[in-house]
Write a protein that holds these residues in place. Structure first.
Motif, mmCIF file in Angstrom:
data_model
loop_
_atom_site.group_PDB
_atom_site.id
_atom_site.type_symbol
_atom_site.label_atom_id
_atom_site.label_comp_id
_atom_site.label_asym_id
_atom_site.label_seq_id
_atom_site.Cartn_x
_atom_site.Cartn_y
_atom_site.Cartn_z
ATOM 1 N N ALA A 79 0.831 -1.215 0.000
ATOM 2 C CA ALA A 79 0.000 0.000 0.000
ATOM 3 C C ALA A 79 0.863 1.262 0.000
ATOM 4 O O ALA A 79 0.479 2.294 -0.538
ATOM 5 N N LYS A 80 2.056 1.171 0.599
ATOM 6 C CA LYS A 80 2.950 2.331 0.615
ATOM 7 C C LYS A 80 3.754 2.393 -0.691
ATOM 8 O O LYS A 80 4.029 3.474 -1.206
ATOM 9 N N ARG A 81 4.088 1.243 -1.225
ATOM 10 C CA ARG A 81 4.871 1.168 -2.467
ATOM 11 C C ARG A 81 4.062 1.659 -3.661
ATOM 12 O O ARG A 81 4.570 2.413 -4.493
ATOM 13 N N ASN A 82 2.810 1.247 -3.714
ATOM 14 C CA ASN A 82 1.952 1.607 -4.848
ATOM 15 C C ASN A 82 0.648 2.226 -4.363
ATOM 16 O O ASN A 82 -0.391 1.581 -4.339
ATOM 17 N N ARG A 83 0.758 3.470 -3.949
ATOM 18 C CA ARG A 83 -0.387 4.161 -3.378
ATOM 19 C C ARG A 83 -1.185 4.780 -4.525
ATOM 20 O O ARG A 83 -0.670 5.564 -5.310
#
Lengths: 314, 314
Positions: free
Chosen positions: B279-283
């Motif tokens: 979720a943080k890598r591909n927000r």
């Protein structure tokens, strides 16, 4: 004696001290301080005073260098805000641990007094996003060959850490420690420069290319990083007494030369800067069992000194 | 309204708030808070109280989780020092901006009173270096596929950020924000744990594999990171009044259960932890023009919560 020895060890770890060469090790890697001491005067630049902002806090002065080649509209709007005394009397309103310290108008907050919101004067309330720009071959570019997790290419330009993507033809400044960004709303054009933040922890690279970066703090970072963290959501201070007042913010060019900081920044396209990077990347001395062999863009400090000083402040 | 909007923007930037899905964007990426709210109880672990240290400062309590699988000799020696009250009455002696906060015996310093150096009691004054260890297939290993500038492989084990080098067969903990290291002299065996430091800025990865990492601060980092920076060489405080006293340091296991912090750490081999990383890598949400697509090991926080709490403290 332990701490003395400890200091020696950490001095070396920080590349600030070299041990004399000893029998079973090659001559120790020169330190940044040693390399800077041998640097040529032409390797240093004096930033344009039109691009230097002095933010006076009770604890001391913070100096920010703007990056108009990357965010020209924001630089111009911030100068307007500063020259119309917008920031004078405002405050540091947020310190979120391992993320950012942010300043602006405390009343422009859910809990603030909307009737007291400070007007922006002749500054624009919105600006087109300047998150990235077309790669400009005329701008200096010193590539860092060590690789990067987030971008195809990284390096330095005009004293700032930056990234490039040849596929898209874009380049951008990155959120390394000390870089100053423009807070905004969800709408890409909703940033004006009236609220700014500085990275105070691990570089939040995941927000690169999603916010405009106005410049870099070149002096006084400890006044922004060494503050008690806010206890409200996102590190906002919950009480007025916790906020750090901004006594004044000025453009250096508006001060008599005698009142300006005599700061110089090492050119990021200089041989000495390259040597400092290599000395940190591959440090050989009695302390280091294993030199890193590589270095991350955001682990490289761009040295700053006072014109009279022979050694770096970093 | 500006700051309210700004908060929304930065909430999203921090992955702490998701906007409702809107017409022209796919459903927003779930936030860490949302993912944690849906996590299963078995995805959380309660650290062994033998591995938890409580360092009481005037501002509050710092909780450190030791990493005995990586630095067993240091963990044992530090427990001995703590149980013999070595740290009680000592102080935080150094805060170097964008590097480390360090604590130990102020008298064990070039300017200290050598006659007042606190003895180490039955703790060992030197320990074999535990900078790296042989890769142990029995230890959990959650690889991070995003790549790393410094190491061939990075990932998480037992709640700690770590790296591996298959060529050498070694693995080691890395100096991400909040990791606690053992200060030492030039001699590799000169660290004892009587002086410890914690990373408070950009991860100083260049010292990985050159110092023993004892563990990680899992609670109370702001008490260590939000301190005025020292003005002496390397950020050492120059006056006694600047130092922050350590009121006491205890091993959690030595306290009655009722007096222990009820902290739980999200398992780094859990599905929820993987989802938080993605979720943080591909927000994807209304704030993000461009999701990062990648994430650096040291940009990932391992969530900590109190047993009763439904949401993370991170």
């Amino acid at each position: 004696m332990r701490l003395r020895r400890l200091q020696a060890g950490l001095l070396i770890a920080m590349g600030l001290l070299a041990l004399p060469a000893i029998a079973d090790t090659p001559k120790a890697t020169p330190t940044a301080k040693e390399l800077i001491a041998k640097s040529k005067s032409e390797e240093w630049r004096t930033p344009d005073p039109e691009n230097l902002l002095y933010m006076q806090l009770p604890q001391g002065r913070v100096v920010i260098e703007l990056a108009p080649d990357f965010t020209p509209l924001h630089a111009a709007n911030i100068r307007t805000l500063v020259r119309e005394h917008y920031f004078d009397g405002l405050a540091i309103i947020r310190v979120q641990d391992n993320f950012v310290t942010q300043w602006g108008d405390p009343n422009d907050d859910d809990n603030g007094d909307k009737s007291k919101i400070k007007p922006l004067g002749s500054a624009k309330p919105k600006l087109p996003p300047e998150y990235t720009r077309a790669i400009d071959a005329k701008l200096p570019w010193t590539p860092l060959p060590d690789g990067d997790v987030y971008a195809p290419q990284v390096g330095f330009t005009e004293g700032f850490p930056a990234a490039r993507d040849p596929a898209s033809g874009r380049e951008w400044l990155v959120h390394c420690y000390g870089m100053v960004g423009v807070a905004r709303d969800v709408a890409p054009d909703s940033g004006s420069g009236s609220s700014l933040y500085v990275a105070i922890g691990q570089a939040p690279r995941q927000i690169d290319r999603n916010l405009a970066i106005a410049g870099r703090v070149i002096e006084g970072m400890p006044y922004l990083s060494g503050l008690p963290r806010g206890t409200g959501p996102l590190g906002f201070y919950t009480q007025a007494a916790q906020r750090v007042p901004i006594l004044s913010m000025k453009v250096a060019a508006d001060l008599p030369a005698a009142q300006r900081e005599k700061l110089q920044v090492l050119r990021t396209d200089s041989a000495t800067f390259s040597a400092i990077i290599e000395a940190k990347r591959n440090r050989h001395d009695a302390f280091y069992a294993l030199p890193a062999g590589k270095i991350d863009l955001c682990n490289i400090d761009v040295p700053v000194r006072t014109e009279s000083a022979a050694d770096s402040k970093h």
